[in-house]
Design a protein around this motif. Structure first.
Motif, PDB file in Angstrom:
ATOM      1  N   TYR A 193       3.869 -74.765 -86.287  1.00  0.00           N
ATOM      2  CA  TYR A 193       3.376 -74.635 -84.824  1.00  0.00           C
ATOM      3  C   TYR A 193       3.397 -73.042 -84.593  1.00  0.00           C
ATOM      4  O   TYR A 193       2.584 -72.977 -83.561  1.00  0.00           O
ATOM      5  N   ARG A 236       7.642 -77.122 -90.378  1.00  0.00           N
ATOM      6  CA  ARG A 236       7.000 -77.536 -89.159  1.00  0.00           C
ATOM      7  C   ARG A 236       6.971 -76.421 -88.021  1.00  0.00           C
ATOM      8  O   ARG A 236       6.065 -76.131 -87.660  1.00  0.00           O
ATOM      9  N   GLU A 278       0.160 -71.775 -85.147  1.00  0.00           N
ATOM     10  CA  GLU A 278      -1.098 -72.435 -84.327  1.00  0.00           C
ATOM     11  C   GLU A 278      -0.776 -71.595 -82.746  1.00  0.00           C
ATOM     12  O   GLU A 278      -2.058 -71.504 -82.260  1.00  0.00           O
TER      13      GLU A 278
END
Length: 253
Positions: A181, A177, A184
């Protein structure tokens, strides 16, 4: 935890940090000396009121307090809390039927335990030589006058200060996770999306029956999604997926 408790903890941490840094503000000074044939060098060090560098009992007491507050207490807290968290996550068992999605969740929890252990070991390894150096030089002052001690101290100091930059690397390697992130944020294009992970079940959008012409609106905080089909709006729960009534099957046909 209430906001008052959180603010109190933050204020206590900053107050304690300021008190630990206060001797550097009061007793730090510089001295310029000739370093062999390599010109002059400027040294920054603490001059305590009782003795010179390497012979001050106040400096020794300060180093012990610094060791307890910044190493022993944090290591003790991390050992207790991470062990507690690790026992809970590692001891997780499958509820009901043993399926691949449930096994994947258990393996993800076990990876979190590995990540916590790695963070704790990095902190211990990076900061331990720094504290040992000051305790050792107090009882063996002759080592301060050797030609290699400056290089040893700089290496130890660099290792201790570099601990903070290792944690994001560990998170990126061991946490999917965080890695997603981070990609991104830095605008790294991902070739494949993960709609199934957002919904919370093990199937992809293409493998869902009755979904060939449906658009799925999912929520990360809920286990249900809204299915919009031509002329139909209904609520659909992932927990009851595959349990259509006879009327639903007839309508689908």
């Amino acid at each position: 935890m209430t906001k008052t408790v959180a603010y109190s903890i933050i204020l206590s941490v900053w107050t304690l940090s300021s008190l630990l840094s206060l001797p550097s503000l009061l007793y730090a000074t510089t001295i310029t000396y000739k370093y062999g044939d390599q010109g002059h060098r400027t040294l920054c060090y603490l001059v305590w009121p009782d003795q010179a560098l390497g012979k001050s009992y106040a400096d020794h007491v300060y180093n012990i307090i610094f060791l307890i507050v910044t190493y022993i207490i944090p290591m003790s807290c991390m050992t207790v809390t991470y062990t507690w968290i690790g026992c809970i996550l590692w001891g997780s068992k499958v509820i009901g039927e043993n399926t691949d999605p449930q096994n994947h969740v258990i393996k993800s929890k076990q990876k979190v335990v590995h990540m916590l252990v790695a963070i704790m070991l990095l902190f211990a390894i990076c900061w331990l030589p720094y504290h040992i150096y000051f305790l050792y030089t107090y009882y063996n002052t002759d080592v301060l006058y050797t030609h290699f001690i400056q290089h040893v101290y700089l290496a130890i100091y660099w290792l201790a200060m570099s601990n903070s930059c290792y944690n994001p690397i560990v998170y990126y390697i061991m946490n999917a996770r965080f890695r997603s992130y981070f990609q991104e944020v830095v605008c790294i294009h991902r070739k494949s999306s993960e709609p199934a992970a957002a919904v919370g079940f093990g199937a992809t959008a293409r493998s869902l029956p009755l979904m060939a012409k449906a658009s799925i609106i999912t929520s990360n905080r809920a286990r249900s999604c809204r299915v919009n089909q031509p002329g139909t709006i209904r609520e659909w729960d992932a927990n009851y997926f595959g349990k259509e009534s006879s009327e639903d099957r007839e309508a689908a046909i």
